[in-house]
Design a protein around this motif. Sequence first.
Motif, PDB file in Angstrom:
ATOM      1  N   CYS A 212     -52.358  -8.397   1.159  1.00 39.17           N
ATOM      2  CA  CYS A 212     -51.494  -9.426   0.568  1.00 39.17           C
ATOM      3  C   CYS A 212     -50.112  -8.800   0.367  1.00 39.17           C
ATOM      4  CB  CYS A 212     -52.067  -9.922  -0.756  1.00 39.17           C
ATOM      5  SG  CYS A 212     -53.655 -10.789  -0.586  1.00 39.17           S
ATOM      6  N   ILE A 213     -49.273  -8.900   1.385  1.00 40.48           N
ATOM      7  CA  ILE A 213     -47.936  -8.302   1.363  1.00 40.48           C
ATOM      8  C   ILE A 213     -46.915  -9.382   1.658  1.00 40.48           C
ATOM      9  CG2 ILE A 213     -46.398  -6.615   2.404  1.00 40.48           C
ATOM     10  CD1 ILE A 213     -48.694  -4.823   2.949  1.00 40.48           C
ATOM     11  N   ARG A 214     -46.184  -9.775   0.635  1.00 39.90           N
ATOM     12  CA  ARG A 214     -45.187 -10.834   0.808  1.00 39.90           C
ATOM     13  C   ARG A 214     -43.997 -10.306   1.596  1.00 39.90           C
ATOM     14  NH1 ARG A 214     -40.633 -12.483  -2.753  1.00 39.90           N
ATOM     15  NH2 ARG A 214     -39.887 -14.460  -1.892  1.00 39.90           N
ATOM     16  N   LYS A 215     -43.606 -11.054   2.609  1.00 39.71           N
ATOM     17  CA  LYS A 215     -42.439 -10.710   3.433  1.00 39.71           C
ATOM     18  C   LYS A 215     -41.262 -11.564   2.951  1.00 39.71           C
ATOM     19  CE  LYS A 215     -45.226  -9.370   7.440  1.00 39.71           C
ATOM     20  NZ  LYS A 215     -46.506  -9.368   6.709  1.00 39.71           N
ATOM     21  N   TYR A 216     -40.181 -10.910   2.566  1.00 34.87           N
ATOM     22  CA  TYR A 216     -39.083 -11.651   1.955  1.00 34.87           C
ATOM     23  C   TYR A 216     -37.741 -10.992   2.258  1.00 34.87           C
ATOM     24  CZ  TYR A 216     -39.236  -7.998  -1.668  1.00 34.87           C
ATOM     25  OH  TYR A 216     -39.210  -6.799  -2.328  1.00 34.87           O
ATOM     26  N   HIS A 217     -36.668 -11.747   1.936  1.00 31.75           N
ATOM     27  CA  HIS A 217     -35.298 -11.267   2.101  1.00 31.75           C
ATOM     28  C   HIS A 217     -34.620 -11.362   0.732  1.00 31.75           C
ATOM     29  CE1 HIS A 217     -36.455 -12.342   6.178  1.00 31.75           C
ATOM     30  NE2 HIS A 217     -35.440 -11.645   6.638  1.00 31.75           N
ATOM     31  N   SER A 218     -34.358 -10.247   0.099  1.00 31.89           N
ATOM     32  CA  SER A 218     -33.749 -10.267  -1.224  1.00 31.89           C
ATOM     33  C   SER A 218     -32.644  -9.223  -1.308  1.00 31.89           C
ATOM     34  CB  SER A 218     -34.789  -9.977  -2.310  1.00 31.89           C
ATOM     35  OG  SER A 218     -34.177  -9.849  -3.573  1.00 31.89           O
ATOM     36  N   SER A 219     -31.469  -9.700  -1.744  1.00 29.85           N
ATOM     37  CA  SER A 219     -30.342  -8.786  -1.941  1.00 29.85           C
ATOM     38  C   SER A 219     -29.992  -8.676  -3.414  1.00 29.85           C
ATOM     39  CB  SER A 219     -29.125  -9.276  -1.142  1.00 29.85           C
ATOM     40  OG  SER A 219     -28.795 -10.611  -1.513  1.00 29.85           O
TER      41      SER A 219
ATOM     42  N   ALA B 215     -30.154  -7.170  -7.348  1.00 36.34           N
ATOM     43  CA  ALA B 215     -29.935  -5.801  -7.816  1.00 36.34           C
ATOM     44  C   ALA B 215     -31.220  -4.993  -7.686  1.00 36.34           C
ATOM     45  CB  ALA B 215     -29.467  -5.830  -9.278  1.00 36.34           C
ATOM     46  N   HIS B 216     -31.077  -3.688  -7.625  1.00 36.67           N
ATOM     47  CA  HIS B 216     -32.238  -2.803  -7.506  1.00 36.67           C
ATOM     48  C   HIS B 216     -33.143  -2.924  -8.738  1.00 36.67           C
ATOM     49  CE1 HIS B 216     -31.386  -0.717  -3.804  1.00 36.67           C
ATOM     50  NE2 HIS B 216     -30.141  -0.475  -4.190  1.00 36.67           N
ATOM     51  N   TRP B 217     -34.431  -2.777  -8.505  1.00 36.15           N
ATOM     52  CA  TRP B 217     -35.471  -2.687  -9.530  1.00 36.15           C
ATOM     53  C   TRP B 217     -35.611  -3.937 -10.401  1.00 36.15           C
ATOM     54  CZ3 TRP B 217     -38.242   0.788  -7.580  1.00 36.15           C
ATOM     55  CH2 TRP B 217     -37.713   1.975  -7.056  1.00 36.15           C
ATOM     56  N   THR B 218     -35.306  -5.087  -9.836  1.00 30.68           N
ATOM     57  CA  THR B 218     -35.639  -6.330 -10.540  1.00 30.68           C
ATOM     58  C   THR B 218     -37.152  -6.538 -10.470  1.00 30.68           C
ATOM     59  OG1 THR B 218     -35.253  -7.608  -8.524  1.00 30.68           O
ATOM     60  CG2 THR B 218     -33.427  -7.453 -10.095  1.00 30.68           C
ATOM     61  N   SER B 219     -37.696  -7.184 -11.501  1.00 32.86           N
ATOM     62  CA  SER B 219     -39.149  -7.409 -11.574  1.00 32.86           C
ATOM     63  C   SER B 219     -39.510  -8.729 -10.906  1.00 32.86           C
ATOM     64  CB  SER B 219     -39.611  -7.431 -13.037  1.00 32.86           C
ATOM     65  OG  SER B 219     -39.406  -6.176 -13.642  1.00 32.86           O
ATOM     66  N   GLU B 220     -40.395  -8.648  -9.924  1.00 31.98           N
ATOM     67  CA  GLU B 220     -40.857  -9.877  -9.262  1.00 31.98           C
ATOM     68  C   GLU B 220     -42.207  -9.614  -8.601  1.00 31.98           C
ATOM     69  OE1 GLU B 220     -39.493 -13.271  -6.011  1.00 31.98           O
ATOM     70  OE2 GLU B 220     -38.373 -11.409  -6.175  1.00 31.98           O
TER      71      GLU B 220
ATOM     72  N   CYS C   7     -51.534  -4.012  -0.674  1.00 31.66           N
ATOM     73  CA  CYS C   7     -50.859  -5.157  -1.291  1.00 31.66           C
ATOM     74  C   CYS C   7     -49.483  -4.752  -1.810  1.00 31.66           C
ATOM     75  CB  CYS C   7     -51.692  -5.708  -2.453  1.00 31.66           C
ATOM     76  SG  CYS C   7     -53.242  -6.469  -1.952  1.00 31.66           S
ATOM     77  N   GLY C   8     -48.583  -5.721  -1.850  1.00 29.75           N
ATOM     78  CA  GLY C   8     -47.234  -5.475  -2.363  1.00 29.75           C
ATOM     79  C   GLY C   8     -46.234  -6.397  -1.707  1.00 29.75           C
ATOM     80  N   GLY C   9     -45.063  -5.833  -1.312  1.00 25.25           N
ATOM     81  CA  GLY C   9     -44.028  -6.647  -0.703  1.00 25.25           C
ATOM     82  C   GLY C   9     -43.288  -5.915   0.388  1.00 25.25           C
ATOM     83  N   GLN C  10     -42.634  -6.671   1.254  1.00 28.14           N
ATOM     84  CA  GLN C  10     -41.800  -6.111   2.323  1.00 28.14           C
ATOM     85  C   GLN C  10     -40.454  -6.830   2.307  1.00 28.14           C
ATOM     86  OE1 GLN C  10     -45.109  -4.828   5.749  1.00 28.14           O
ATOM     87  NE2 GLN C  10     -43.446  -6.249   6.236  1.00 28.14           N
ATOM     88  N   ASN C  11     -39.443  -6.131   1.851  1.00 29.64           N
ATOM     89  CA  ASN C  11     -38.094  -6.692   1.805  1.00 29.64           C
ATOM     90  C   ASN C  11     -37.341  -6.311   3.074  1.00 29.64           C
ATOM     91  OD1 ASN C  11     -35.656  -7.773   1.058  1.00 29.64           O
ATOM     92  ND2 ASN C  11     -35.425  -6.557  -0.823  1.00 29.64           N
ATOM     93  N   ALA C  12     -36.753  -7.316   3.708  1.00 28.79           N
ATOM     94  CA  ALA C  12     -35.995  -7.032   4.927  1.00 28.79           C
ATOM     95  C   ALA C  12     -34.747  -6.201   4.616  1.00 28.79           C
ATOM     96  CB  ALA C  12     -35.599  -8.336   5.605  1.00 28.79           C
TER      97      ALA C  12
ATOM     98  N   ARG D 211     -33.056  -3.457  -0.872  1.00 27.73           N
ATOM     99  CA  ARG D 211     -33.222  -3.574  -2.313  1.00 27.73           C
ATOM    100  C   ARG D 211     -34.653  -3.244  -2.745  1.00 27.73           C
ATOM    101  NH1 ARG D 211     -28.489  -3.458  -1.825  1.00 27.73           N
ATOM    102  NH2 ARG D 211     -26.934  -4.786  -2.862  1.00 27.73           N
ATOM    103  N   THR D 212     -34.776  -2.607  -3.900  1.00 23.81           N
ATOM    104  CA  THR D 212     -36.068  -2.166  -4.438  1.00 23.81           C
ATOM    105  C   THR D 212     -36.602  -3.175  -5.461  1.00 23.81           C
ATOM    106  OG1 THR D 212     -34.879  -0.897  -6.105  1.00 23.81           O
ATOM    107  CG2 THR D 212     -35.548   0.269  -4.090  1.00 23.81           C
ATOM    108  N   LYS D 213     -37.888  -3.048  -5.810  1.00 22.71           N
ATOM    109  CA  LYS D 213     -38.513  -3.973  -6.757  1.00 22.71           C
ATOM    110  C   LYS D 213     -39.401  -3.219  -7.755  1.00 22.71           C
ATOM    111  CE  LYS D 213     -37.163  -8.074  -5.353  1.00 22.71           C
ATOM    112  NZ  LYS D 213     -36.382  -8.976  -6.228  1.00 22.71           N
ATOM    113  N   SER D 214     -39.444  -3.756  -8.990  1.00 26.91           N
ATOM    114  CA  SER D 214     -40.407  -3.313  -9.996  1.00 26.91           C
ATOM    115  C   SER D 214     -41.458  -4.403 -10.186  1.00 26.91           C
ATOM    116  CB  SER D 214     -39.701  -3.068 -11.348  1.00 26.91           C
ATOM    117  OG  SER D 214     -38.895  -1.930 -11.312  1.00 26.91           O
TER     118      SER D 214
END
Length: 409
Positions: A300-307, A309-314, A339-344, A347-350
């Motif tokens: 379960c790895i969400r593929k997304y495009h997010s610009s 700020a770094h380390w936003t929680s989602e 499981c996790g996410g893939q940002n194009a 930017r990083t995520k918490s």
Amino acid sequence: MKKENMSKLYSYLENNKPNIYPIGNKYLNYADEDFKIYYFKMLALLLQQNSEISENQKQLYKRLAVGVKNNVKILDFIEMQWDFKIEEFVNFIKQCKTSDLKYRFIFDGLILVCMEEKVHDQIKLLAYFCDELGIKKEELSYLAENAAAILEMSKAKFADAEINKSPLAVNLTNDIFAEYMEFAMKSFLFEGEKITLYCPVSNSETTIRDLSKAQSSLTPCVKIVGIKINLDEFGLGFKNREKVILENCVFTGGLNNSIIFENCEKVVIENCKFENFSTYAIKYKNVNSLEISHTQFLNCIRKYHSSDAHWTSEGQVILCMDEKISDGVILDNCVFDDCGGQNAYERTKSAFICNGRVKADKCRFIRCWNYRNCDKAAREKDPEDRRRTMFASGSLSVNCIFDDCALFC
């Protein structure tokens, strides 16, 4: 057709009802022949506590016997006198006591006895079986309510039995009487005053029509059992419910739909599987309690495009849509694998598994990461940082296993 020939046809149909309308028992299918003999001898012994066994009871007994494809001799037990041996009773109890088959045996016994006027000696022996097999009174109550629903062919009573089910009967599932539902109810959608229950016998029985009815019903509670569905083909969501239960289900994802819960007092997800999601698997908003147990999240790895700020929680697997970080998520004996996410973008995520606060007990996390720069040939894990976490700050883990994954919180 001549009247004489019609009489022969009716006679044939009447005499062959067990073969035409067998009642299966998946719990017995893989048992050895000796145990099958014990099982049907005990049912026959129960019936023989009445001086006269009715034709309806004989027919049902035979349907049960034919349904497990056993030795034909078993059909004779209710038609003949046979020497009862204490050792057979002891062996039956010993083998049956530690499996769910004990619930099916008591249920078969209830149906056979209660379809006619009950006899004291039959009830007495059934009570002894319950005691020897360790059946709790709450479990017996649940079995009895469902037996009554089957005998009366009442969908409403069948649904209401779920509402009345005691927490002490948690080990009992609809699988115990699934084969009865198939021949008696001719349906797998049951609506009572307080609950709508959808429990197809097999994956092939799942229909979008019935699932849509369950989803759009007006009852305060909904329970869905045993479906297997691709959520890209049908979006599943529940609003304004007191309780939603998903049990023994398999949800395959894709790019589009998640399971959404909104304004629900309690959501229970038990023994389910979420696999191959490229979007959020679960989204929830204003849910007081979300309990997920014995459930697997696989790839379960969400593929997304997010610009952002770094380390936003989602949360990329389980998304809390509340404005403030909420409590109320319980994970018990769950597995998150790849499981996790893939940002194009870079930017990083918490809190990339779930951005709500969770309590996790006896869970396992394997290869759980948020990746960045995924438009490139090789995806990169977010860089090492204290903010590189799977769950929101304040979450709690007990007896969990972590294998190649980010920090818990």
